[in-house]
Scaffold this active site. Structure first.
Site, mmCIF file in Angstrom:
data_model
loop_
_atom_site.group_PDB
_atom_site.id
_atom_site.type_symbol
_atom_site.label_atom_id
_atom_site.label_comp_id
_atom_site.label_asym_id
_atom_site.label_seq_id
_atom_site.Cartn_x
_atom_site.Cartn_y
_atom_site.Cartn_z
ATOM 1 N N SER A 170 0.814 -1.216 0.000
ATOM 2 C CA SER A 170 0.000 0.000 0.000
ATOM 3 C C SER A 170 0.848 1.267 0.000
ATOM 4 O O SER A 170 0.352 2.349 -0.325
ATOM 5 C CB SER A 170 -0.937 0.014 1.215
ATOM 6 O OG SER A 170 -0.200 -0.048 2.423
ATOM 7 N N SER A 205 14.406 -8.448 4.557
ATOM 8 C CA SER A 205 14.948 -8.324 5.905
ATOM 9 C C SER A 205 15.376 -6.877 6.110
ATOM 10 O O SER A 205 14.637 -5.952 5.782
ATOM 11 C CB SER A 205 16.119 -9.303 6.085
ATOM 12 O OG SER A 205 16.709 -9.171 7.351
ATOM 13 N N TYR A 212 12.420 -4.477 16.531
ATOM 14 C CA TYR A 212 12.453 -4.530 15.066
ATOM 15 C C TYR A 212 13.624 -5.395 14.606
ATOM 16 O O TYR A 212 13.470 -6.279 13.758
ATOM 17 C CB TYR A 212 12.573 -3.111 14.497
ATOM 18 C CG TYR A 212 12.732 -3.071 12.991
ATOM 19 C CD1 TYR A 212 11.625 -3.167 12.161
ATOM 20 C CD2 TYR A 212 13.993 -2.928 12.405
ATOM 21 C CE1 TYR A 212 11.760 -3.131 10.783
ATOM 22 C CE2 TYR A 212 14.139 -2.902 11.028
ATOM 23 C CZ TYR A 212 13.028 -2.995 10.222
ATOM 24 O OH TYR A 212 13.167 -2.976 8.851
ATOM 25 N N LYS A 244 13.663 -9.082 12.560
ATOM 26 C CA LYS A 244 14.386 -9.295 11.308
ATOM 27 C C LYS A 244 15.474 -10.358 11.461
ATOM 28 O O LYS A 244 15.765 -11.093 10.506
ATOM 29 C CB LYS A 244 14.981 -7.969 10.816
ATOM 30 C CG LYS A 244 13.935 -6.942 10.398
ATOM 31 C CD LYS A 244 13.079 -7.434 9.234
ATOM 32 C CE LYS A 244 12.142 -6.352 8.701
ATOM 33 N NZ LYS A 244 11.344 -6.816 7.550
#
Length: 268
Positions: A11, A128, A142, A146
């Site tokens: 989006s 990643s 975060y 990852k």
């Protein structure tokens, strides 16, 4: 040859740029978003899907198979992250990042793989981050999400190679997208002096790096190359030269030396 491609998180930002570019060069691209498509008609085929909801993923991928009969490439791009202190991270914030960034990858791969196995071919590209190679200050959850994507992808590539399925990781540095402006605010603000000044200094550096980052078109062109390559590499660091170089430097330096470099750079 035109491919049937699924890109999650299309989006805005990297996902949208990749979906539009791959569509423009002749591929059939389905781009997902959690909310229904806007009235503006995108340049790719919009697909409502919540990657954190296995049933939503199952239905979305089934609709692609019903329409196209196959799925050639899956790009797991959907992601989000906070700028926050690990000590103050709430369970809700941790779960949202892990569910979106990691479990989203797991859900999409689990639903796409049976179709790729039947085809005896396919590519999975997991987005990643350099934050998945090194733990970044005030982006700890975060980075953890990852890191999980990295480990999952390494294992997955071993398990599915015999079916003709290739797995690749793209490790972007900072790119200039709406990710910076759309980053949600943590629930708990840091008002004590323990972290306040440090968080403010580091946040300014992180935001400046993001706002001066490469155009996501660079990543879109790399993705197009991976789609068109018969046997793509497993790992692709991409973006700012100094940040990409840090990925290789980390492999060479003792951990304490590299952590000193990060603390100095981010003024922690």
């Amino acid at each position: 040859m035109s491919a049937i491609i699924l890109i999650t998180g299309a989006s805005s930002g990297i996902g949208k740029t990749c979906a539009e570019y791959l569509s423009s060069i002749g591929h059939t691209v389905y781009g997902t978003s959690r909310k229904p498509a806007s009235t503006d008609k995108p340049k790719y085929i919009p697909l409502q899907m919540d990657v954190t909801d296995r049933q939503s993923v199952k239905e979305g991928i089934a609709s692609i198979i019903d329409q196209q009969g196959r799925i050639d490439v899956v790009v797991n791009n959907a992601g989000m992250g906070y700028l926050s202190v690990l000590e103050y991270a709430t369970e809700k914030e941790v779960r949202l990042q892990m569910d979106t960034n990691f479990m989203g990858v797991v859900n999409v791969c689990a639903e796409a793989l049976p179709h790729m196995r039947r085809q005896h071919c396919g590519k999975i590209v997991n987005i990643s981050s350099i934050g998945g190679v090194m733990g970044l200050p005030y982006q700890g959850i975060y980075s953890a999400s990852k890191f999980a994507v990295e480990g999952y992808s390494e294992a997955l590539s071993l398990e599915v190679a015999r079916f003709g399925i290739r797995v690749s990781l793209i490790e972007p540095s900072d790119f200039k997208t709406a990710f910076t402006a759309n980053r949600p605010k943590p629930e708990i603000s840091v008002d004590d002096e323990t972290y306040k000044a440090s968080l403010a200094r580091t946040s300014r550096i992180i935001v400046d790096e993001e706002e001066s980052g490469k155009s996501p078109f660079v990543l879109a062109k790399l993705l197009a190359k991976i789609v068109q390559t018969k046997n793509p590499r497993f790992r692709y660091p991409v973006g700012k030269v100094d940040q990409v170089l840090s990925v290789y430097i980390k492999r060479l330096l003792p951990s304490r030396w590299f952590q000193f470099i990060l603390r100095t750079y981010y003024k922690v």
